[in-house]
Design a protein around this motif. Structure first.
Motif, PDB file in Angstrom:
ATOM      1  N   ILE A 231       0.986  -1.597  -0.260  1.00  0.00           N
ATOM      2  CA  ILE A 231      -0.155   0.198  -0.025  1.00  0.00           C
ATOM      3  C   ILE A 231       0.996   1.523  -0.315  1.00  0.00           C
ATOM      4  CG2 ILE A 231      -1.893   1.600   1.197  1.00  0.00           C
ATOM      5  CD1 ILE A 231      -3.249  -1.267   0.680  1.00  0.00           C
ATOM      6  N   SER A 232       0.524   1.998  -0.844  1.00  0.00           N
ATOM      7  CA  SER A 232       0.777   3.443  -0.741  1.00  0.00           C
ATOM      8  C   SER A 232       0.487   4.364   0.209  1.00  0.00           C
ATOM      9  CB  SER A 232       0.929   4.225  -2.402  1.00  0.00           C
ATOM     10  OG  SER A 232       1.768   5.259  -1.924  1.00  0.00           O
ATOM     11  N   MET A 233       0.994   5.076   0.858  1.00  0.00           N
ATOM     12  CA  MET A 233       0.694   6.002   1.974  1.00  0.00           C
ATOM     13  C   MET A 233      -0.300   7.187   1.228  1.00  0.00           C
ATOM     14  SD  MET A 233       1.150   5.020   4.808  1.00  0.00           S
ATOM     15  CE  MET A 233       1.001   3.161   4.360  1.00  0.00           C
ATOM     16  N   ASN A 234       0.431   7.470  -0.402  1.00  0.00           N
ATOM     17  CA  ASN A 234      -0.134   8.388  -1.025  1.00  0.00           C
ATOM     18  C   ASN A 234      -2.092   8.045  -0.869  1.00  0.00           C
ATOM     19  OD1 ASN A 234      -0.597  10.466  -2.742  1.00  0.00           O
ATOM     20  ND2 ASN A 234      -0.485   8.964  -4.086  1.00  0.00           N
ATOM     21  N   ASP A 235      -2.441   6.107  -1.091  1.00  0.00           N
ATOM     22  CA  ASP A 235      -3.971   6.107  -0.729  1.00  0.00           C
ATOM     23  C   ASP A 235      -4.224   6.911  -0.288  1.00  0.00           C
ATOM     24  OD1 ASP A 235      -2.826   4.327  -2.739  1.00  0.00           O
ATOM     25  OD2 ASP A 235      -3.238   2.704  -2.092  1.00  0.00           O
ATOM     26  N   TYR A 236      -3.669   7.455   1.545  1.00  0.00           N
ATOM     27  CA  TYR A 236      -4.645   8.326   2.181  1.00  0.00           C
ATOM     28  C   TYR A 236      -4.266  10.003   1.720  1.00  0.00           C
ATOM     29  CZ  TYR A 236      -4.477   3.358   3.835  1.00  0.00           C
ATOM     30  OH  TYR A 236      -4.264   1.948   3.949  1.00  0.00           O
ATOM     31  N   ALA A 237      -3.858  10.263   0.601  1.00  0.00           N
ATOM     32  CA  ALA A 237      -4.140  11.476   0.849  1.00  0.00           C
ATOM     33  C   ALA A 237      -5.242  12.243   0.728  1.00  0.00           C
ATOM     34  CB  ALA A 237      -3.779  11.763  -0.809  1.00  0.00           C
ATOM     35  N   GLY A 238      -4.952  13.617   1.638  1.00  0.00           N
ATOM     36  CA  GLY A 238      -6.919  14.142   1.786  1.00  0.00           C
ATOM     37  C   GLY A 238      -7.468  13.687   2.921  1.00  0.00           C
ATOM     38  N   LYS A 239      -7.064  12.696   3.853  1.00  0.00           N
ATOM     39  CA  LYS A 239      -7.038  12.471   5.143  1.00  0.00           C
ATOM     40  C   LYS A 239      -6.659  12.495   5.941  1.00  0.00           C
ATOM     41  CE  LYS A 239      -9.717   8.065   2.782  1.00  0.00           C
ATOM     42  NZ  LYS A 239     -10.742   8.698   2.878  1.00  0.00           N
ATOM     43  N   VAL A 240      -7.443  12.336   7.024  1.00  0.00           N
ATOM     44  CA  VAL A 240      -6.726  12.441   8.246  1.00  0.00           C
ATOM     45  C   VAL A 240      -6.002  11.218   8.774  1.00  0.00           C
ATOM     46  CG1 VAL A 240      -6.421  12.925  10.608  1.00  0.00           C
ATOM     47  CG2 VAL A 240      -7.578  14.740   9.702  1.00  0.00           C
ATOM     48  N   VAL A 241      -4.486  11.127   9.021  1.00  0.00           N
ATOM     49  CA  VAL A 241      -4.229   9.063   9.302  1.00  0.00           C
ATOM     50  C   VAL A 241      -3.417   9.462  10.486  1.00  0.00           C
ATOM     51  CG1 VAL A 241      -2.578   7.990   8.633  1.00  0.00           C
ATOM     52  CG2 VAL A 241      -3.549   9.201   6.878  1.00  0.00           C
ATOM     53  N   LEU A 242      -3.809   8.488  11.440  1.00  0.00           N
ATOM     54  CA  LEU A 242      -3.718   7.799  12.800  1.00  0.00           C
ATOM     55  C   LEU A 242      -2.629   6.760  12.569  1.00  0.00           C
ATOM     56  CD1 LEU A 242      -3.673   9.196  15.517  1.00  0.00           C
ATOM     57  CD2 LEU A 242      -5.514   7.229  15.730  1.00  0.00           C
ATOM     58  N   VAL A 243      -1.494   6.817  12.829  1.00  0.00           N
ATOM     59  CA  VAL A 243      -0.211   6.113  12.874  1.00  0.00           C
ATOM     60  C   VAL A 243       0.321   5.385  13.742  1.00  0.00           C
ATOM     61  CG1 VAL A 243       1.413   4.816  11.907  1.00  0.00           C
ATOM     62  CG2 VAL A 243       0.396   6.264  10.268  1.00  0.00           C
ATOM     63  N   VAL A 244      -0.487   4.105  14.174  1.00  0.00           N
ATOM     64  CA  VAL A 244       0.258   3.321  15.110  1.00  0.00           C
ATOM     65  C   VAL A 244       0.479   1.772  15.371  1.00  0.00           C
ATOM     66  CG1 VAL A 244      -1.324   3.093  17.830  1.00  0.00           C
ATOM     67  CG2 VAL A 244      -2.799   4.244  15.910  1.00  0.00           C
ATOM     68  N   ASN A 245       1.680   1.871  16.301  1.00  0.00           N
ATOM     69  CA  ASN A 245       2.522   0.806  16.223  1.00  0.00           C
ATOM     70  C   ASN A 245       1.966  -0.355  17.610  1.00  0.00           C
ATOM     71  OD1 ASN A 245       3.879   2.276  18.517  1.00  0.00           O
ATOM     72  ND2 ASN A 245       4.930   0.792  19.019  1.00  0.00           N
ATOM     73  N   THR A 246       1.322  -1.622  17.015  1.00  0.00           N
ATOM     74  CA  THR A 246       0.264  -2.295  17.756  1.00  0.00           C
ATOM     75  C   THR A 246       0.502  -3.289  18.652  1.00  0.00           C
ATOM     76  OG1 THR A 246      -0.278  -3.238  16.337  1.00  0.00           O
ATOM     77  CG2 THR A 246      -1.772  -1.137  16.858  1.00  0.00           C
ATOM     78  N   ALA A 247      -0.179  -3.880  19.759  1.00  0.00           N
ATOM     79  CA  ALA A 247       0.429  -5.105  20.020  1.00  0.00           C
ATOM     80  C   ALA A 247      -0.304  -6.146  20.669  1.00  0.00           C
ATOM     81  CB  ALA A 247       1.746  -5.525  20.839  1.00  0.00           C
ATOM     82  N   SER A 248      -0.501  -7.327  20.001  1.00  0.00           N
ATOM     83  CA  SER A 248      -1.504  -8.176  20.468  1.00  0.00           C
ATOM     84  C   SER A 248      -2.094  -8.736  22.115  1.00  0.00           C
ATOM     85  CB  SER A 248      -1.633  -9.166  19.929  1.00  0.00           C
ATOM     86  OG  SER A 248      -1.778  -9.009  18.809  1.00  0.00           O
ATOM     87  N   HIS A 249       0.010  -8.609  23.093  1.00  0.00           N
ATOM     88  CA  HIS A 249      -0.102  -8.666  24.528  1.00  0.00           C
ATOM     89  C   HIS A 249       0.030  -8.122  24.964  1.00  0.00           C
ATOM     90  CE1 HIS A 249      -1.177 -13.351  22.911  1.00  0.00           C
ATOM     91  NE2 HIS A 249      -0.215 -12.716  22.074  1.00  0.00           N
ATOM     92  N   CYS A 250      -0.442  -7.043  24.836  1.00  0.00           N
ATOM     93  CA  CYS A 250       0.007  -5.405  26.338  1.00  0.00           C
ATOM     94  C   CYS A 250      -1.501  -4.694  26.729  1.00  0.00           C
ATOM     95  CB  CYS A 250       0.299  -4.550  24.795  1.00  0.00           C
ATOM     96  SG  CYS A 250       0.579  -2.358  25.705  1.00  0.00           S
ATOM     97  N   GLY A 251      -0.716  -4.194  27.935  1.00  0.00           N
ATOM     98  CA  GLY A 251      -1.190  -4.205  28.486  1.00  0.00           C
ATOM     99  C   GLY A 251      -2.339  -2.504  28.193  1.00  0.00           C
ATOM    100  N   PHE A 252      -2.317  -2.190  27.235  1.00  0.00           N
ATOM    101  CA  PHE A 252      -3.380  -1.461  26.145  1.00  0.00           C
ATOM    102  C   PHE A 252      -3.351  -2.101  24.951  1.00  0.00           C
ATOM    103  CE2 PHE A 252       1.000   1.346  27.658  1.00  0.00           C
ATOM    104  CZ  PHE A 252       0.437   2.102  28.786  1.00  0.00           C
ATOM    105  N   THR A 253      -3.239  -3.433  24.591  1.00  0.00           N
ATOM    106  CA  THR A 253      -3.528  -4.237  23.549  1.00  0.00           C
ATOM    107  C   THR A 253      -5.532  -3.340  23.657  1.00  0.00           C
ATOM    108  OG1 THR A 253      -2.370  -5.251  23.590  1.00  0.00           O
ATOM    109  CG2 THR A 253      -4.321  -5.939  23.064  1.00  0.00           C
ATOM    110  N   PRO A 254      -6.690  -3.269  24.942  1.00  0.00           N
ATOM    111  CA  PRO A 254      -7.700  -2.595  24.465  1.00  0.00           C
ATOM    112  C   PRO A 254      -7.727  -1.586  23.634  1.00  0.00           C
ATOM    113  CG  PRO A 254      -7.142  -3.696  26.937  1.00  0.00           C
ATOM    114  CD  PRO A 254      -5.988  -3.616  26.034  1.00  0.00           C
ATOM    115  N   GLN A 255      -6.544  -0.727  24.209  1.00  0.00           N
ATOM    116  CA  GLN A 255      -6.712   0.322  23.473  1.00  0.00           C
ATOM    117  C   GLN A 255      -7.316   0.167  21.423  1.00  0.00           C
ATOM    118  OE1 GLN A 255      -3.446   3.406  23.158  1.00  0.00           O
ATOM    119  NE2 GLN A 255      -3.596   3.051  25.334  1.00  0.00           N
TER     120      GLN A 255
END
Length: 160
Positions: free
Chosen positions: A17-41
């Motif tokens: 995927i090109s990030m250019n596909d999201y031109a004109g949008k507000v983009v929220l990039v998040v580094n995630t993890a499945s077994h973290c205390g923050f996973t419910p986010q």
């Protein structure tokens, strides 16, 4: 074209995927993890995406195993956590590194543009970067900042 729009990443399904596909949008990039205390986010991120996608918000999840080895699984495990356990419908990308020499280019760019407390490093899972409709990084959010606390800033970015 801004540097963000020149970057690419591979989705969990293997599609480049090109990030250019999201031109004109507000983009929220998040580094995630499945077994973290923050996973419910994941649930809060999905709620933001569901609420504001029609207005131009997109959330991009990037699983990462660099913090406490909290994303140990492969594609199927990540997919199950995101889609089945949390009902995530926003794009999830292949597992990446966000710090060090093998840092994914999206995160190299964002860390340089919005260095944060640790300078050019990401502290933990669920660090979030907001990019404006013009492709320019606007704000970095700490892992403990829940999606619910980002509502006003996302609305402001959507209305710029």
């Amino acid at each position: 074209m801004t540097p963000f729009y020149q970057l690419t990443a591979t989705r969990l399904d293997g599609q480049l995927i090109s990030m250019n596909d999201y031109a004109g949008k507000v983009v929220l990039v998040v580094n995630t993890a499945s077994h973290c205390g923050f996973t419910p986010q994941y649930a809060g991120l999905e709620a933001l995406y569901s609420q504001y996608a029609a207005q131009g918000l997109v959330v991009l999840g990037f699983p990462c195993n660099q913090f406490g080895k909290q994303e140990p699984g492969g594609v199927d495990d990540i997919s199950q956590t995101c889609h089945i356990n949390y009902g995530v419908s926003f794009p999830i990308f292949e597992k990446v590194e966000v710090n060090g020499s093998a840092s994914h280019p999206v995160f190299r760019y964002l860390k340089k543009a919005l260095p944060g407390v640790l300078g050019g490093r990401i502290k933990w899972n669920f660090t979030k970067f907001m990019i404006g409709r013009d492709g320019k990084p606007l704000k970095r959010f700490a892992p403990y900042t829940t999606p619910e606390k980002m509502d006003a800033e996302i609305l402001a970015a959507l209305n710029r």
